[in-house]
Scaffold this motif. Structure first.
Motif, PDB file in Angstrom:
ATOM      1  N   PRO A 138      -6.911  40.984  35.095  1.00 27.20           N
ATOM      2  CA  PRO A 138      -7.198  39.678  34.463  1.00 27.20           C
ATOM      3  C   PRO A 138      -8.403  38.937  35.067  1.00 27.20           C
ATOM      4  O   PRO A 138      -9.217  38.397  34.318  1.00 27.20           O
ATOM      5  CB  PRO A 138      -5.904  38.894  34.677  1.00 27.20           C
ATOM      6  CG  PRO A 138      -4.831  39.929  34.771  1.00 27.20           C
ATOM      7  CD  PRO A 138      -5.468  41.124  35.434  1.00 27.20           C
ATOM      8  N   ARG A 139      -8.515  38.882  36.412  1.00 26.92           N
ATOM      9  CA  ARG A 139      -9.632  38.147  37.044  1.00 26.92           C
ATOM     10  C   ARG A 139      -9.931  36.835  36.304  1.00 26.92           C
ATOM     11  O   ARG A 139     -11.071  36.574  35.891  1.00 26.92           O
ATOM     12  CB  ARG A 139     -10.913  38.990  37.053  1.00 26.92           C
ATOM     13  CG  ARG A 139     -10.765  40.313  37.774  1.00 26.92           C
ATOM     14  CD  ARG A 139     -12.082  41.083  37.849  1.00 26.92           C
ATOM     15  NE  ARG A 139     -11.851  42.498  38.107  1.00 26.92           N
ATOM     16  CZ  ARG A 139     -11.458  43.000  39.287  1.00 26.92           C
ATOM     17  NH1 ARG A 139     -11.295  42.203  40.325  1.00 26.92           N
ATOM     18  NH2 ARG A 139     -11.230  44.284  39.416  1.00 26.92           N
ATOM     19  N   LEU A 140      -8.900  36.032  36.156  1.00 26.69           N
ATOM     20  CA  LEU A 140      -9.053  34.856  35.297  1.00 26.69           C
ATOM     21  C   LEU A 140     -10.048  33.833  35.834  1.00 26.69           C
ATOM     22  O   LEU A 140     -10.792  33.234  35.064  1.00 26.69           O
ATOM     23  CB  LEU A 140      -7.695  34.189  35.060  1.00 26.69           C
ATOM     24  CG  LEU A 140      -6.777  34.924  34.075  1.00 26.69           C
ATOM     25  CD1 LEU A 140      -5.569  34.044  33.763  1.00 26.69           C
ATOM     26  CD2 LEU A 140      -7.499  35.303  32.784  1.00 26.69           C
ATOM     27  N   ARG A 141     -10.070  33.638  37.147  1.00 23.98           N
ATOM     28  CA  ARG A 141     -11.042  32.659  37.670  1.00 23.98           C
ATOM     29  C   ARG A 141     -12.465  33.119  37.361  1.00 23.98           C
ATOM     30  O   ARG A 141     -13.302  32.324  36.931  1.00 23.98           O
ATOM     31  CB  ARG A 141     -10.849  32.465  39.181  1.00 23.98           C
ATOM     32  CG  ARG A 141     -10.486  31.048  39.541  1.00 23.98           C
ATOM     33  CD  ARG A 141     -10.484  30.797  41.029  1.00 23.98           C
ATOM     34  NE  ARG A 141     -11.721  30.216  41.511  1.00 23.98           N
ATOM     35  CZ  ARG A 141     -12.074  28.938  41.372  1.00 23.98           C
ATOM     36  NH1 ARG A 141     -11.273  28.085  40.766  1.00 23.98           N
ATOM     37  NH2 ARG A 141     -13.216  28.499  41.838  1.00 23.98           N
ATOM     38  N   HIS A 197     -13.432  32.625  33.771  1.00 20.30           N
ATOM     39  CA  HIS A 197     -13.633  31.222  33.384  1.00 20.30           C
ATOM     40  C   HIS A 197     -14.902  30.613  33.973  1.00 20.30           C
ATOM     41  O   HIS A 197     -15.242  29.478  33.664  1.00 20.30           O
ATOM     42  CB  HIS A 197     -12.409  30.381  33.777  1.00 20.30           C
ATOM     43  CG  HIS A 197     -11.231  30.610  32.883  1.00 20.30           C
ATOM     44  ND1 HIS A 197     -10.422  31.707  32.973  1.00 20.30           N
ATOM     45  CD2 HIS A 197     -10.745  29.891  31.834  1.00 20.30           C
ATOM     46  CE1 HIS A 197      -9.478  31.668  32.052  1.00 20.30           C
ATOM     47  NE2 HIS A 197      -9.643  30.584  31.336  1.00 20.30           N
ATOM     48  N   GLN A 198     -15.610  31.381  34.823  1.00 19.52           N
ATOM     49  CA  GLN A 198     -16.833  30.841  35.440  1.00 19.52           C
ATOM     50  C   GLN A 198     -17.860  30.351  34.415  1.00 19.52           C
ATOM     51  O   GLN A 198     -18.535  29.355  34.671  1.00 19.52           O
ATOM     52  CB  GLN A 198     -17.488  31.874  36.375  1.00 19.52           C
ATOM     53  CG  GLN A 198     -16.859  31.963  37.768  1.00 19.52           C
ATOM     54  CD  GLN A 198     -16.633  30.615  38.455  1.00 19.52           C
ATOM     55  OE1 GLN A 198     -17.488  29.746  38.446  1.00 19.52           O
ATOM     56  NE2 GLN A 198     -15.452  30.451  39.037  1.00 19.52           N
ATOM     57  N   PRO A 199     -18.003  30.998  33.244  1.00 15.00           N
ATOM     58  CA  PRO A 199     -19.015  30.507  32.293  1.00 15.00           C
ATOM     59  C   PRO A 199     -18.721  29.109  31.739  1.00 15.00           C
ATOM     60  O   PRO A 199     -19.605  28.484  31.153  1.00 15.00           O
ATOM     61  CB  PRO A 199     -18.958  31.530  31.146  1.00 15.00           C
ATOM     62  CG  PRO A 199     -18.282  32.739  31.718  1.00 15.00           C
ATOM     63  CD  PRO A 199     -17.373  32.252  32.789  1.00 15.00           C
ATOM     64  N   PHE A 200     -17.496  28.630  31.919  1.00 10.50           N
ATOM     65  CA  PHE A 200     -17.125  27.339  31.339  1.00 10.50           C
ATOM     66  C   PHE A 200     -16.972  26.325  32.449  1.00 10.50           C
ATOM     67  O   PHE A 200     -16.327  26.602  33.463  1.00 10.50           O
ATOM     68  CB  PHE A 200     -15.815  27.467  30.566  1.00 10.50           C
ATOM     69  CG  PHE A 200     -15.760  28.720  29.723  1.00 10.50           C
ATOM     70  CD1 PHE A 200     -16.635  28.868  28.651  1.00 10.50           C
ATOM     71  CD2 PHE A 200     -14.899  29.758  30.019  1.00 10.50           C
ATOM     72  CE1 PHE A 200     -16.627  30.037  27.895  1.00 10.50           C
ATOM     73  CE2 PHE A 200     -14.879  30.926  29.267  1.00 10.50           C
ATOM     74  CZ  PHE A 200     -15.746  31.060  28.195  1.00 10.50           C
ATOM     75  N   ARG A 201     -17.554  25.144  32.257  1.00 12.88           N
ATOM     76  CA  ARG A 201     -17.365  24.108  33.268  1.00 12.88           C
ATOM     77  C   ARG A 201     -15.977  23.515  33.100  1.00 12.88           C
ATOM     78  O   ARG A 201     -15.671  22.875  32.093  1.00 12.88           O
ATOM     79  CB  ARG A 201     -18.419  23.012  33.140  1.00 12.88           C
ATOM     80  CG  ARG A 201     -18.420  22.131  34.391  1.00 12.88           C
ATOM     81  CD  ARG A 201     -19.260  20.889  34.244  1.00 12.88           C
ATOM     82  NE  ARG A 201     -18.608  19.937  33.333  1.00 12.88           N
ATOM     83  CZ  ARG A 201     -19.091  18.734  33.079  1.00 12.88           C
ATOM     84  NH1 ARG A 201     -20.218  18.342  33.627  1.00 12.88           N
ATOM     85  NH2 ARG A 201     -18.456  17.928  32.245  1.00 12.88           N
ATOM     86  N   ILE A 202     -15.127  23.744  34.085  1.00 17.60           N
ATOM     87  CA  ILE A 202     -13.759  23.230  34.032  1.00 17.60           C
ATOM     88  C   ILE A 202     -13.566  22.245  35.175  1.00 17.60           C
ATOM     89  O   ILE A 202     -13.415  22.631  36.335  1.00 17.60           O
ATOM     90  CB  ILE A 202     -12.715  24.365  34.105  1.00 17.60           C
ATOM     91  CG1 ILE A 202     -12.952  25.373  32.958  1.00 17.60           C
ATOM     92  CG2 ILE A 202     -11.303  23.781  34.033  1.00 17.60           C
ATOM     93  CD1 ILE A 202     -12.003  26.575  32.969  1.00 17.60           C
ATOM     94  N   GLY A 203     -13.657  20.962  34.828  1.00 19.79           N
ATOM     95  CA  GLY A 203     -13.393  19.886  35.778  1.00 19.79           C
ATOM     96  C   GLY A 203     -12.028  19.285  35.464  1.00 19.79           C
ATOM     97  O   GLY A 203     -11.277  19.828  34.653  1.00 19.79           O
ATOM     98  N   PRO A 204     -11.712  18.166  36.113  1.00 21.52           N
ATOM     99  CA  PRO A 204     -10.398  17.545  35.894  1.00 21.52           C
ATOM    100  C   PRO A 204     -10.135  17.166  34.427  1.00 21.52           C
ATOM    101  O   PRO A 204      -9.001  17.261  33.966  1.00 21.52           O
ATOM    102  CB  PRO A 204     -10.440  16.286  36.767  1.00 21.52           C
ATOM    103  CG  PRO A 204     -11.577  16.463  37.703  1.00 21.52           C
ATOM    104  CD  PRO A 204     -12.510  17.469  37.130  1.00 21.52           C
TER     105      PRO A 204
END
Ligand code: HEM
Length: 129
Positions: free
Chosen positions: A70-73, A76-83
């Motif tokens: 899965p290597r989910l983190r 998801h690197q291409p997407f900016r995921i903030g709070p």
């Protein structure tokens, strides 16, 4: 069966189908989440999420057969995921979980699912803002 998987205990494929379908209904009309998804058709993303969750909770391993580890983190690197993105994602997921009835998802299984989603969403944050 004492060894019954979480997947089987909550009704298997139909439950995961309903959960993830409801989640993507929320994504489709969320002004924070929708723009993050690169494809116009959310169907393939819905399927990947469903396969992942089924595998994680003890169902079929179709996800890794098709996608590998899965290597989910990393994915998801291409997407900016903030709070803000995390909170929007969790809001959609809480709505989806709440849509599953108590006979299908009892209090203990519901709690386990919510706890997991909160932990997982926090672990996907890759931006301070
Ligand atoms: C993929 C957003 C958290 C599981 C994606 C994609 C986006 C996204 C934009 C690409 C869609 C696609 O597959 O085409 C987010 C945001 C999150 C979040 C904003 C906020 C915290 C999570 C969490 C999980 C998860 C907590 C698991 C519990 C997945 C999976 C994929 C995916 C399995 C497909 C990975 C693959 O390419 O195989 N996510 N996600 N996401 N996300 Fe998330």
């Amino acid at each position: 069966d004492v060894q019954q998987s979480f997947y089987d205990a909550v009704g298997g494929a139909p439950t995961f189908r309903a959960l993830v379908a409801r989640f993507y209904e929320e994504v489709a009309r969320d002004e924070i989440l929708r723009p993050l998804y690169p494809e116009e058709d959310l169907g393939p993303a819905e399927r990947r999420m469903r396969m992942f969750l089924e595998q994680y909770w003890g169902g079929p391993h179709t996800y890794s057969d098709e996608r590998g580890h899965p290597r989910l983190r990393m994915r998801h690197q291409p997407f900016r995921i903030g709070p803000i993105e995390r909170d929007a994602w969790l809001r959609a997921m809480h709505t989806a979980i709440a849509s599953i009835d108590d006979d299908t998802l009892d209090a203990d299984h519901r709690r386990a699912l919510v706890d997991y989603m909160e932990m997982a969403a926090n672990s996907m944050v890759n931006s301070p803002i």
